[in-house]
Design an enzyme around this catalytic site. Structure first.
Site, PDB file in Angstrom:
ATOM      1  N   HIS A   6       0.881  -1.210   0.057  1.00  0.00           N
ATOM      2  CA  HIS A   6       0.146   0.042   0.039  1.00  0.00           C
ATOM      3  C   HIS A   6       0.918   1.255   0.012  1.00  0.00           C
ATOM      4  O   HIS A   6       2.345   1.292   0.306  1.00  0.00           O
ATOM      5  CB  HIS A   6      -1.141  -0.145   1.274  1.00  0.00           C
ATOM      6  CG  HIS A   6      -0.383   0.352   2.565  1.00  0.00           C
ATOM      7  ND1 HIS A   6      -0.552   1.690   2.886  1.00  0.00           N
ATOM      8  CD2 HIS A   6      -0.045  -0.489   3.390  1.00  0.00           C
ATOM      9  CE1 HIS A   6      -0.190   1.705   4.176  1.00  0.00           C
ATOM     10  NE2 HIS A   6       0.362   0.544   4.554  1.00  0.00           N
ATOM     11  N   ASP A  35       6.505   2.682   7.107  1.00  0.00           N
ATOM     12  CA  ASP A  35       5.049   1.941   6.699  1.00  0.00           C
ATOM     13  C   ASP A  35       4.210   3.244   6.016  1.00  0.00           C
ATOM     14  O   ASP A  35       3.771   4.236   6.570  1.00  0.00           O
ATOM     15  CB  ASP A  35       4.282   1.618   7.895  1.00  0.00           C
ATOM     16  CG  ASP A  35       2.964   1.109   7.639  1.00  0.00           C
ATOM     17  OD1 ASP A  35       2.513   0.971   6.445  1.00  0.00           O
ATOM     18  OD2 ASP A  35       2.041   0.942   8.648  1.00  0.00           O
ATOM     19  N   GLU A  71      -5.055   1.721   2.470  1.00  0.00           N
ATOM     20  CA  GLU A  71      -5.092   0.464   3.221  1.00  0.00           C
ATOM     21  C   GLU A  71      -5.243   0.753   4.971  1.00  0.00           C
ATOM     22  O   GLU A  71      -5.666   0.254   5.627  1.00  0.00           O
ATOM     23  CB  GLU A  71      -3.748   0.055   3.208  1.00  0.00           C
ATOM     24  CG  GLU A  71      -3.352  -1.225   3.921  1.00  0.00           C
ATOM     25  CD  GLU A  71      -3.186  -0.948   5.370  1.00  0.00           C
ATOM     26  OE1 GLU A  71      -2.998  -1.836   6.224  1.00  0.00           O
ATOM     27  OE2 GLU A  71      -2.586   0.198   5.752  1.00  0.00           O
ATOM     28  N   GLU A  72      -4.569   2.011   5.030  1.00  0.00           N
ATOM     29  CA  GLU A  72      -4.709   2.582   6.957  1.00  0.00           C
ATOM     30  C   GLU A  72      -6.023   2.720   7.217  1.00  0.00           C
ATOM     31  O   GLU A  72      -6.167   2.406   8.431  1.00  0.00           O
ATOM     32  CB  GLU A  72      -3.907   3.811   6.606  1.00  0.00           C
ATOM     33  CG  GLU A  72      -2.494   3.914   6.337  1.00  0.00           C
ATOM     34  CD  GLU A  72      -1.465   3.163   7.246  1.00  0.00           C
ATOM     35  OE1 GLU A  72      -2.199   2.590   8.144  1.00  0.00           O
ATOM     36  OE2 GLU A  72      -0.432   3.178   7.151  1.00  0.00           O
TER      37      GLU A  72
END
Length: 450
Positions: free
Chosen positions: A383, A393, A430-431
């Site tokens: 992602h 991330d 995604e988060e």
């Protein structure tokens, strides 16, 4: 996470078996099972070490052969560093202009890396509409036994220009309910079912209380769900230094651990029930049709807010009444108490829901069998969206994905073609709860199922 830190972490990239087992353990009491969307046998390979399977040119080509050596000679640390620097030079929260900019950047980099005459490369943009939440205002005020409004801000770091961002004053947990509630505080450790049972055994009730929970042991959405099911009025989640702070090692900027004012952002969606867009806005089917839960059952009905340990400390110091059960003590230098009270706080959360497009990018390296039922696709994905800059991330993974594309591009320009179609995908959203990859999978379910 602290916005200036290279540990900008949030959600998970894939629901591993271990995580699923952890979800089951932490979802007591028993609930009805979601109906999993029917994906027939699908060959999905996400480990880069397995790429030689797709790269093999002939039956006698071994993984130590010249093709793999050529492929592995291309990716470089310098190239990955350049991509990472580019894509983390601006914030790119899902659904914002920054995230669209990042998507266009990745599309351009993939197209350039894979350019090869006659290879039939396609780089597609998939733009589903989803329901996203953005913060407007939030506050936490201790109203008894003292009166004190928590700062709820992340300190700027002199050596890190990226730490001076508006998002340092807008930390939030996505999909929190809006609300303004006041209540005595109960400290519930990690917010697992076992923790709540320990409080019950100690005679501590959480109904109508503001529950203070530390990060760790289970997903934040489960913490909120566990508290809500026991009647909590609101949830505050903080990072204890015992788990992510000075007791683990040096804190940012001198080390990788979370500093005093660093806040871990993240989604409070009940993703263990059903991941993806809680409203399924891109689909002709409802969330209830697809996974057995209505939209309102997949998000908290109470305010949920993340804070730093610096903000949590004055609340913890003013708790009393009940000694904490075994295992509840954190890393701050005083005995933790469970409450309820005498610390009483007012929690206010105001956010707005927006229907926004997100941007999945997928590069297709077709095999001769592409588009037929005999093709078994290899998917390599990561992602791209982030709560702020997303250096570790997710975009350490994005930079690796671009380097993989460069290696494959070198092979394509030598005349190699894959036996199985390879797709290099950069997911969005995604988060918030695996929104982009879930939307893509549901949209292309028929093709993937073949």
């Amino acid at each position: 996470p602290h916005v200036g830190s290279l540990r900008d972490r949030g959600g998970v990239a894939s629901p591993s078996r271990a995580r699923k087992q952890a979800h089951r353990k932490n979802m007591k009491p028993k609930m009805r099972q979601a109906t999993t969307p029917p994906f027939p046998a699908l060959s999905v390979v996400v480990l880069l070490v397995l790429l030689p399977v797709a790269l093999a040119a002939s039956a006698d080509e071994t993984v130590e052969g010249p093709l793999e050596k050529l492929f592995l000679s291309v990716p470089s640390a310098a190239g990955a560093r350049e991509t990472l620097r580019d894509i983390t030079s601006y914030d790119h929260l899902a659904g914002t202009e920054g995230c669209r900019r990042a998507a266009l950047y990745v599309r351009s980099r993939l197209a350039s890396a894979l350019a090869a005459p006659g290879a039939g490369i396609q780089v597609e943009m998939h733009t589903p509409e989803v329901l996203l939440q953005y913060p407007v205002e939030r506050s936490v005020t201790i109203v008894a036994p003292t009166v004190f409004e928590l700062p709820l801000t992340e300190d700027m770091v002199a050596s890190d220009a990226t730490s001076d961002t508006p998002w340092r004053n807008l930390t939030f947990n996505a999909y929190s309910a809006n609300g303004d509630v006041t209540g005595e505080v109960v400290y519930a450790n990690y917010g697992t079912p076992d923790d709540f049972e320990a409080l019950e055994e100690a005679g501590v009730k959480v109904k109508g209380k503001v529950v203070l929970i530390r990060y760790g042991k289970c997903f934040r959405g489960l913490k909120a769900m566990n508290a809500e099911r026991r009647g909590a009025a609101a949830v505050i989640i903080y990072s204890d230094p015992a788990d992510d702070g000075y007791l683990q090692g040096k804190v940012y900027p001198d080390g990788p651990w979370r500093p005093k004012t660093g806040v871990q952002r993240g989604s409070a969606q009940f993703a263990s029930l059903c991941a993806g867009d809680v409203a399924r806005m891109y689909s002709t089917q409802s969330t209830l049709d697809l996974c057995g839960y209505a939209t309102e059952d997949l998000v908290p009905k109470i305010p949920v807010l993340p804070v730093s340990w610096g903000d949590a400390e004055p609340i913890l110091r003013q708790l009393g009444n009940t000694a904490v059960p075994k295992g509840f003590q954190g890393g701050l230098p005083f005995p933790y108490m469970a409450g309820p009270g005498p610390a009483t706080v007012r929690v206010m959360v105001e956010s707005t829901m927006k229907a926004r497009s997100i941007w999945n990018v997928c590069a297709i390296i077709p095999s001769p069998l592409y588009g037929t039922k005999d093709d078994r696709q290899v998917l390599v994905g990561n992602h791209r969206d982030a709560w702020v800059f997303g250096a570790s991330d997710p975009n350490s993974g994005t930079s690796a994905l671009i380097e993989v594309a460069k290696g494959i591009g070198r092979l394509l320009n030598k005349g190699w073609r894959p036996r199985r179609t390879i797709k290099l995908c950069s997911w969005d959203g995604e988060e918030y709860g695996l929104l982009g990859s879930t939307a893509w999978g549901e949209t292309y379910e028929e093709e993937l199922g073949e």
